[in-house]
Design an enzyme around this catalytic site. Sequence first.
Site, PDB file in Angstrom:
ATOM      1  N   ARG A  25     -71.910 -66.672  29.060  1.00  0.00           N
ATOM      2  CA  ARG A  25     -72.637 -66.945  30.306  1.00  0.00           C
ATOM      3  C   ARG A  25     -73.963 -67.647  30.005  1.00  0.00           C
ATOM      4  NH1 ARG A  25     -76.784 -63.960  32.696  1.00  0.00           N
ATOM      5  NH2 ARG A  25     -76.925 -64.027  34.976  1.00  0.00           N
ATOM      6  N   ASP A 107     -69.406 -63.496   9.950  1.00  0.00           N
ATOM      7  CA  ASP A 107     -69.506 -64.413   8.805  1.00  0.00           C
ATOM      8  C   ASP A 107     -68.270 -65.289   8.619  1.00  0.00           C
ATOM      9  OD1 ASP A 107     -68.041 -62.271   7.988  1.00  0.00           O
ATOM     10  OD2 ASP A 107     -69.180 -61.874   6.152  1.00  0.00           O
ATOM     11  N   GLY A 108     -67.087 -64.776   8.962  1.00  0.00           N
ATOM     12  CA  GLY A 108     -65.870 -65.591   8.849  1.00  0.00           C
ATOM     13  C   GLY A 108     -65.961 -66.803   9.770  1.00  0.00           C
ATOM     14  N   ASP A 134     -73.649 -56.938  10.136  1.00  0.00           N
ATOM     15  CA  ASP A 134     -73.702 -57.240   8.697  1.00  0.00           C
ATOM     16  C   ASP A 134     -74.064 -58.696   8.408  1.00  0.00           C
ATOM     17  OD1 ASP A 134     -71.381 -58.284   9.743  1.00  0.00           O
ATOM     18  OD2 ASP A 134     -70.096 -57.654   8.088  1.00  0.00           O
ATOM     19  N   ARG A 167     -64.787 -25.968  13.113  1.00  0.00           N
ATOM     20  CA  ARG A 167     -64.093 -26.938  12.265  1.00  0.00           C
ATOM     21  C   ARG A 167     -65.041 -27.957  11.652  1.00  0.00           C
ATOM     22  NH1 ARG A 167     -58.787 -27.794  16.090  1.00  0.00           N
ATOM     23  NH2 ARG A 167     -57.448 -26.390  14.907  1.00  0.00           N
ATOM     24  N   ARG A 176     -66.229 -52.662   8.347  1.00  0.00           N
ATOM     25  CA  ARG A 176     -65.646 -53.404   7.218  1.00  0.00           C
ATOM     26  C   ARG A 176     -66.294 -52.969   5.907  1.00  0.00           C
ATOM     27  NH1 ARG A 176     -62.579 -58.184   7.871  1.00  0.00           N
ATOM     28  NH2 ARG A 176     -63.566 -58.563   9.864  1.00  0.00           N
ATOM     29  N   GLU A 227     -65.631 -47.108   7.281  1.00  0.00           N
ATOM     30  CA  GLU A 227     -64.286 -47.502   6.822  1.00  0.00           C
ATOM     31  C   GLU A 227     -64.310 -48.146   5.432  1.00  0.00           C
ATOM     32  OE1 GLU A 227     -62.314 -50.721   8.941  1.00  0.00           O
ATOM     33  OE2 GLU A 227     -64.233 -51.596   9.488  1.00  0.00           O
ATOM     34  N   HIS A 258     -60.504 -49.163  17.270  1.00  0.00           N
ATOM     35  CA  HIS A 258     -60.917 -50.302  18.092  1.00  0.00           C
ATOM     36  C   HIS A 258     -61.617 -49.927  19.396  1.00  0.00           C
ATOM     37  CE1 HIS A 258     -58.398 -52.370  15.193  1.00  0.00           C
ATOM     38  NE2 HIS A 258     -58.984 -53.490  15.577  1.00  0.00           N
TER      39      HIS A 258
HETATM   40  O1  F6P Z   1     -65.666 -57.327  11.968  1.00  0.00           O
HETATM   41  C1  F6P Z   1     -65.505 -56.453  13.009  1.00  0.00           C
HETATM   42  C2  F6P Z   1     -64.416 -55.461  12.705  1.00  0.00           C
HETATM   43  O2  F6P Z   1     -64.274 -54.663  13.853  1.00  0.00           O
HETATM   44  C3  F6P Z   1     -64.629 -54.607  11.465  1.00  0.00           C
HETATM   45  O3  F6P Z   1     -65.503 -53.544  11.692  1.00  0.00           O
HETATM   46  C4  F6P Z   1     -63.225 -54.176  11.153  1.00  0.00           C
HETATM   47  O4  F6P Z   1     -63.080 -53.892   9.791  1.00  0.00           O
HETATM   48  C5  F6P Z   1     -62.418 -55.378  11.527  1.00  0.00           C
HETATM   49  O5  F6P Z   1     -63.188 -56.099  12.476  1.00  0.00           O
HETATM   50  C6  F6P Z   1     -61.065 -55.084  12.125  1.00  0.00           C
HETATM   51  O6  F6P Z   1     -60.445 -56.294  12.415  1.00  0.00           O
HETATM   52  P1  F6P Z   1     -59.060 -56.451  13.201  1.00  0.00           P
HETATM   53  O7  F6P Z   1     -59.289 -56.089  14.624  1.00  0.00           O
HETATM   54  O8  F6P Z   1     -58.696 -57.882  13.026  1.00  0.00           O
HETATM   55  O9  F6P Z   1     -58.112 -55.500  12.543  1.00  0.00           O
END
Ligand code: F6P
Length: 328
Positions: A25, A107-108, A134, A167, A176, A227, A258
Site C-alpha cells: 500500500r 536475504d534470499g 535476521d 508440565r 531459520r 528452530e 506457520h
Molecule cells: O524466513 C521466514 C521463515 O518463516 C523462517 O523462519 C522459516 O525457517 C522459513 O521461513 C520457513 O519457510 P517455508 O514456509 O518456505 O517452509
Amino acid sequence: MSPRIKRIGLMTSGGDSPGMNAAIRAVTRACAYYHVECFGFKRGFQGMIENDYMELNARSVRNIIQLGGTILQSARSKEFLTEEGRVKAAANIKKLGIDAMILIGGDGTFKGGQVLFKEHGIPVLGVPGTIDNDIFGTQYTIGYDTALNTVVEAIDKIRDTASSHNRLFFVEVMGRDAGFIALNSGIGAGAEEILIPEENLGLDRLLNSLERSRRSGKTSSIVVVSEGDKIGKNVFELADYVKENLPYYDAKVTVLGHIQRGGSPTCFDRVLASRMCVKAVELLLDGQHNVMVGMMNNQIEACDLDKALKDKPTINKELLRISDILST
Ligand code: F6P
C-alpha cells in the site's frame, strides 16, 4: 527528483510476513503521490518470469493495511535460480518499461535482486520483510513485531495448561538460523530457558537449570527453542532426552510453525512498513538504488545492499543475562 524514474515494479518474495500488505500500500500510494506508475508482480520472482503482474493505483490498495499475507502473493522461485529463468524475468521487466524494482522480502530476495542488477543492470531497492529479523542494516524487519506478539500469546495459553498439569513444555519457534524471535518472545512470555543458535549452552546446562527450577519449587516450566538451535537434537529428541534424564518431568512439545507468519500486523509493523516504503520510493526518485531501507535508532536509513547481505545482525547477549536472572 530524477527524471528517469517513471515506472516502479514491486514484489513480495520468500516467506511472507505480516505488514507486507501495508508495504505494498505504501509503495503504491507514494508512487501515486509522486506521479510514478506502479506495477506489482505476483508470486515474487516467479511472477516476473511468467510476466504475471497487475497495475497498482491508489485505490487498488484500499483496505489492505490491516491484512496479513500479501495480496501480491509470494514464492521461493526455483526457476529464478537458473540463468534461463533470470533472462526471462529481466526481459519482461524491460519490456514493461520498469525503471527500478522494489523487492520486499528477506536475504534470499535481496540476493536475487543483486543478481538481477549484476547480470541485467536492473536497479533494485530492498525492503526488509521477514518475521526472522535476521537482516543487517535494520533493527526491525516488517513482520517481526507481529510474530513476537503471536508467539507470546500462544505461549501464554500453553502456560495455562502447563501449570494446570505441572508440565514442562518445549515450544519451538521460527527463525531459520537466527534466535531473535526465540530470545525476545522467551523474555516476553517469561520462559525458564531460551535456546538459540547463536549461543549453544549445552545439554548439561539445560538439565542443571531444569533440575534447579524443580528444586526451587517450580511445578511447570516453558523452554522456548529456536528452530535453528544447535544443541544437537531436534525439539522432540530434546524433550525425550530430558524425560530420560529427569524422569519426574512430564515434558510436552508444541511447534508453533506457520501461525507465526500470519495474522493482522501490529501497529508497529504497519507504521514501519509505511515509513520504509515511502522512503524506498523517495530514494529511487533521488537516483539511489542497490540499497536497502532499514530502521536504525528510529530513523529510516539506506544501507548498501551488498553490505546488508554480507554482514549478519548480532543478538543482544544482555537479553540472555536478563532471561537468566528472571528465571530464578
Ligand atoms: O524466513 C521466514 C521463515 O518463516 C523462517 O523462519 C522459516 O525457517 C522459513 O521461513 C520457513 O519457510 P517455508 O514456509 O518456505 O517452509
